[in-house]
Design a protein around this motif. Structure first.
Motif, short mmCIF file in Angstrom:
data_model
loop_
_atom_site.label_atom_id
_atom_site.label_comp_id
_atom_site.label_asym_id
_atom_site.label_seq_id
_atom_site.Cartn_x
_atom_site.Cartn_y
_atom_site.Cartn_z
N GLY A 242 -32.76 29.53 -41.89
CA GLY A 242 -33.70 28.59 -41.28
C GLY A 242 -32.99 27.76 -40.24
N ASP A 243 -33.55 26.61 -39.90
CA ASP A 243 -32.94 25.72 -38.93
C ASP A 243 -31.72 25.01 -39.53
OD1 ASP A 243 -34.98 26.47 -37.29
OD2 ASP A 243 -36.06 24.57 -37.39
N THR B 2 -25.75 28.08 -38.01
CA THR B 2 -26.54 26.90 -37.69
C THR B 2 -25.60 25.71 -37.63
OG1 THR B 2 -27.07 26.56 -40.03
CG2 THR B 2 -28.66 27.79 -38.70
N ASN B 3 -26.13 24.55 -37.24
CA ASN B 3 -25.27 23.41 -36.97
C ASN B 3 -25.95 22.12 -37.38
OD1 ASN B 3 -24.79 21.26 -34.45
ND2 ASN B 3 -22.94 22.05 -35.45
N GLU C 141 -22.57 29.19 -41.70
CA GLU C 141 -22.85 30.60 -41.46
C GLU C 141 -23.57 31.22 -42.64
OE1 GLU C 141 -18.96 32.09 -40.76
OE2 GLU C 141 -18.72 31.09 -38.82
N SER C 142 -24.45 32.18 -42.35
CA SER C 142 -25.16 32.91 -43.40
C SER C 142 -25.29 34.37 -42.97
CB SER C 142 -26.54 32.30 -43.65
OG SER C 142 -27.32 32.32 -42.46
N PRO C 143 -25.24 35.30 -43.93
CA PRO C 143 -25.31 36.73 -43.60
C PRO C 143 -26.72 37.15 -43.19
CG PRO C 143 -25.23 36.43 -45.97
CD PRO C 143 -25.05 35.07 -45.37
N VAL C 144 -26.79 38.00 -42.15
CA VAL C 144 -28.08 38.51 -41.71
C VAL C 144 -28.06 40.02 -41.47
CG1 VAL C 144 -28.92 36.36 -40.69
CG2 VAL C 144 -27.50 37.88 -39.31
N GLY D 155 -30.56 22.61 -34.42
CA GLY D 155 -29.39 23.25 -35.00
C GLY D 155 -29.43 24.76 -34.98
N ARG D 156 -30.26 25.36 -34.13
CA ARG D 156 -30.39 26.82 -34.05
C ARG D 156 -29.46 27.37 -32.97
NH1 ARG D 156 -36.82 27.11 -33.26
NH2 ARG D 156 -36.14 25.75 -31.57
#
Length: 609
Positions: A177-178, A432-433, A440-443, A523-524
């Motif tokens: 998400g954001d 995201t920030n 970081e997240s896996p996609v 944050g995107r």
């Protein structure tokens, strides 16, 4: 047993999110609203797992006021809960009993016996349907106890459905998400899944944790996810990457002909192994694996997707399952010819098959040297997207700039050790920030197959969407002349201060270009592009533009751009610079920056030509 929810308006999390799909890989968006401010929005995920169903005939407990005294009328199921578990779920299903009760606890003394002092949840409504959810449980052994409180038969068949939902599963669920969510704002959470090679009717369980900060990843709560496989989708592009297991589902009497892997020069062997997951030996024996090959020059007519191979001439190799396992093929030596290979799977059974498939490659010789820098697809030259691929020590660094489904700029990152051969594979991450640090997240996954110094293949799995493009360098590695000397500025750069922001620089004899990887006000991850002449280096002032285009598996009009600011830079040397970013993003993005940073090059120095 849920944590205290944090909401702006007293709202509640959904009791469950439901995914009904016929796809083995894909994504679905869900909405949240009324949340408290999430200054470092954190979305964690677990599952997908197949719940355990335990059925036992139970008489009525003669001491129904004490479920812990043993004897008739109760059953106990144990579960091991590892670190990182999001959810321990237990529920009773419909039964002939008038009333069952459910209790869950942690076996703190390790005796394997349920005790009142260990109880963490009790569900004792006057019915046979009970449930307990333990959110973010600590690691340990847990018991689930079911009591037949009011029987209607001498013995009732009581069913317990239970599951431990963690983040280490063969069919992973990912949530994103954001990075920043304003108080009361609506938030889209994307759930993506991969390798759910289940037959129709299979139900799996996942979970998504929602937190206001990474230090409190579930302080808002955890949402269970019910995933149901409703059917079998038509065969679609499925990328096999070296050493990565994939899943697919094949209907009875059907064929899947869109599974492929790329074999570059320097590959001396490969093994394609399959098995029908959870099936008996007859189902595995009904699988047939056939290998076909096409030249690379004929493999990208439908990029980023793959077309079915021509199977009229018969396979180059084939095998059927035997001995309780699916078919496996190993080729070596002269049989391993460079090209795009298809692993065509046929299911000769009348029943659907859930299949796991994997390719493992062996390499020899010296790999083709990496041509570091920005690359663009030759198979689709008008997409206005590409990647930066470079060496950083013993690792490879990868930055993919592209667009999302709404046309907004988006970027993803990957890193992994240098490969032994000409195939590099890595996990794909979205960052995201929170205004200071990135999360970081896996996609998905990414693979780069090197065919030559200026020729490679980029294959990807992103949010369950899959594709492949043939790539060429954006510009030849010709260094500019600055103060009567050749200077190598090309590479991936980053702020020296802890925080966010980075960019890809490309500078040759006549032109320089910059991609700046930034974050918007939510944050995107978004990016801006700048382009100008090299005259005046080591200083430059370059307009920055915001681009809009179409996603990696979409089609649309050619990308458009609008100027939104200026990049001012001053190179101290080939590895250090100062830049100033001054921009105001256009709607639908938002955010503004006027900031000066010291920056350094992260990747290796490139030789000048």
């Amino acid at each position: 047993v849920f944590p205290v929810a944090v909401f702006a308006d007293g709202g509640e999390l959904p009791p469950v999110w439901n995914i009904l799909t016929d796809k083995v890989s894909g994504w679905q968006d869900f909405q949240l609203s009324g949340l408290a401010a999430m200054s470092d929005a954190t979305f964690t995920s677990g599952g997908l797992v197949v719940p355990t169903e335990t059925v036992q005939l139970l008489a009525q407990d003669p001491t129904d006021d004490d479920p812990y005294d043993g004897g008739a009328g109760v059953m106990t199921v144990m579960h091991s809960v590892p670190e990182g578990t999001l959810l321990l779920r237990a529920e009773t299903l419909d039964t002939t009993s008038a009333d069952v009760d459910l209790f869950v606890g942690r076996d703190t003394n390790g005796d394997g016996i349920a005790q009142l002092g260990e109880e963490l949840c009790a569900s004792t409504s006057p019915s046979d349907l009970e449930s307990c959810d333990l959110i973010n449980p600590v690691a340990g052994e847990y018991w689930v106890l079911v009591q037949n409180w009011d029987a209607t038969n001498p013995q009732d068949a009581v069913t317990l459905k239970s599951a431990v939902v963690g983040n280490n599963t063969p069919s992973p669920l990912a949530a994103s998400g954001d990075g920043i969510v304003a108080i009361g704002a609506s938030q889209t959470v994307r759930l993506s899944w991969d390798n759910v090679s289940a037959v129709p009717g299979t139900e799996l369980l996942g979970a998504v944790g929602i937190g206001t900060r990474r230090e409190s990843p579930v302080n808002i709560g955890v949402i269970p996810v019910n995933f149901t496989k409703t059917g079998i989708a038509a065969p679609a592009t499925l990328v096999l990457m070296d050493g990565v297991s994939r899943g697919l589902t094949i209907n009875g009497g059907a064929t899947h002909d869109r599974v492929f892997f790329d074999v570059p020069a320097g590959t001396d062997s490969f093994t394609v192994a399959t098995t029908a997951s959870g099936a008996d030996s007859a189902q595995n024996a009904a699988l047939r694996l056939e290998l076909y090959r096409v030249e690379f020059d004929n493999a990208f007519a439908n990029a980023p997707f793959v077309a079915a191979p021509d199977t009229s001439g018969g396979p180059l190799a084939s095998a059927t399952g035997s001995g309780g396992t699916g078919p496996t093929l190993t080729l070596s030596g002269s049989a391993v010819v460079p090209g795009r290979w298809y692993a065509v799977l046929r299911n000769t059974s009348v029943s659907p098959a859930a299949v796991a498939i994997r390719v493992d490659m062996g390499f020899s010789g010296i790999p083709v040297p990496l041509s570091a820098g920005l690359w663009q697809p030759i198979s689709r030259p008008d997409v206005g997207q590409g990647f930066d691929y470079a060496t950083a020590g013993d690792w490879r660094a990868f930055l993919w700039y592209t667009y999302d489904e709404d046309g907004a700029p988006a970027w993803y990152i990957a890193s992994a050790p240098k490969p032994a051969g000409n195939v590099w594979v890595a996990d794909l991450l979205r960052a995201t920030n929170d205004g200071t640090l990135q999360q970081e997240s896996p996609v998905g996954h990414v693979s780069v197959t090197t065919l030559g110094a200026e020729d490679n293949i980029f294959s990807f799995v992103l949010y369950g969407d899959e594709g492949s493009d043939r790539m060429v360098p954006l510009s030849p590695p010709l260094c500019p002349t600055v103060n009567n000397a050749k200077k190598s500025y090309t590479g991936i750069w980053s702020r020296e201060a802890v925080g966010v922001g980075g960019g890809s620089a490309l500078a040759n004899e006549v032109a320089q270009g910059y991609l700046h990887y930034i974050y918007d006000a939510r944050g995107r991850p978004v990016w801006l592009n700048g382009f100008g002449a090299t005259a005046g280096l080591p200083r430059a002032e370059i307009p920055l533009s915001q681009f809009s285009g179409y996603c990696p598996v979409c089609t649309g009009n050619p990308p458009t751009s609008a100027e939104v600011g200026v990049l001012t830079l001053n190179y101290a040397d080939e590895n250090n610079m100062t830049w100033n970013l001054d921009y105001l993003l256009n709607s639908p993005l938002s955010g503004t920056i006027n900031r000066t940073d010291d920056a350094s090059k992260l990747t290796e120095q490139l030789p000048c030509q």
